[in-house]
Write an enzyme that holds these catalytic residues in place. Structure first.
Site, PDB file in Angstrom:
ATOM      1  CE  LYS A   1       3.930  67.365  24.150  1.00 15.75           C
ATOM      2  NZ  LYS A   1       4.089  67.314  25.626  1.00 15.75           N
TER       3      LYS A   1
ATOM      4  CE1 TYR B   1       8.535  70.375  26.275  1.00 22.76           C
ATOM      5  CE2 TYR B   1       9.410  68.700  24.804  1.00 22.76           C
ATOM      6  CZ  TYR B   1       8.340  69.454  25.274  1.00 22.76           C
ATOM      7  OH  TYR B   1       7.079  69.280  24.742  1.00 22.76           O
TER       8      TYR B   1
ATOM      9  CG  ASN C   1       1.094  66.237  27.392  1.00 19.69           C
ATOM     10  OD1 ASN C   1       1.856  66.130  26.439  1.00 19.69           O
ATOM     11  ND2 ASN C   1       1.209  67.196  28.285  1.00 19.69           N
TER      12      ASN C   1
ATOM     13  CG  HIS D   1       4.689  72.128  23.329  1.00 15.30           C
ATOM     14  ND1 HIS D   1       5.077  72.257  24.637  1.00 15.30           N
ATOM     15  CD2 HIS D   1       5.052  73.276  22.693  1.00 15.30           C
ATOM     16  CE1 HIS D   1       5.672  73.449  24.786  1.00 15.30           C
ATOM     17  NE2 HIS D   1       5.673  74.068  23.620  1.00 15.30           N
TER      18      HIS D   1
ATOM     19  CD  GLU E   1       7.975  76.708  23.058  1.00 15.53           C
ATOM     20  OE1 GLU E   1       8.177  76.495  24.272  1.00 15.53           O
ATOM     21  OE2 GLU E   1       6.848  76.600  22.531  1.00 15.53           O
TER      22      GLU E   1
END
Ligand code: CMP
Length: 139
Positions: free
Chosen positions: A11, A51, A114, A117, A128
């Protein structure tokens, strides 16, 4: 449903912190093979689409803003039992709860930022993977 692939993103927070190489090494050392990979940046629209399942959550806007805030690395990783084993490697969504030795324990700073993913099911791994990669981009 195949159970040997998962989709990961490194990320924007981890990219900005210079941790692409360290995180890819942890993935490789844990036995994941890179089957597809790209360095790209999601528009707000594409981040919202990725998302979409979280659309009704209070953090959705923040999540879309963050995920479109800078470049990411997207990759399809291959290994037996990929989804479950990769979720073990990355640790809990909230780094405060992540186990020692996990990617999020080492590199994540908050539940929103975080670091990585990982797909949460084989079905979502397939969806995905298709979001980022055509068959011609998989090896
Ligand atoms: P990820 O595994 O990419 O899937 C959904 C993401 O939503 C999750 O990681 C977090 O980055 C984010 N998220 C989940 N819960 C919260 C929260 N309470 N506040 C902000 N972001 C969240």
């Amino acid at each position: 449903m195949a159970d040997n692939i998962t989709l990961t993103m490194i990320k924007p927070d981890a990219v900005r912190a210079g941790n692409i190489g360290n995180i890819l090494a942890m993935m490789n050392n844990a036995g994941f093979r890179i089957a597809a990979m790209k360095y790209t940046r999601l528009s707000k629209e594409k981040a919202g689409e990725f998302y979409a399942v979280h659309k009704e959550r209070p953090f959705y806007g923040e999540l879309v803003d963050f995920m479109s805030s800078g470049p990411i690395v997207a990759a399809i990783l291959e290994k037996d039992n990929a989804v479950a084993d990769f979720r073990k490697l990355i640790g809990s969504t909230n780094p405060a709860d992540a186990a020692e030795g996990t990617i999020r324990k080492k590199y994540a700073t908050s539940i929103g930022e975080n670091a990585v993913h990982g797909s949460d099911s084989d079905e979502n791994a397939a969806i995905e993977g298709g979001f980022f990669f055509s068959q011609l981009e998989r090896f």
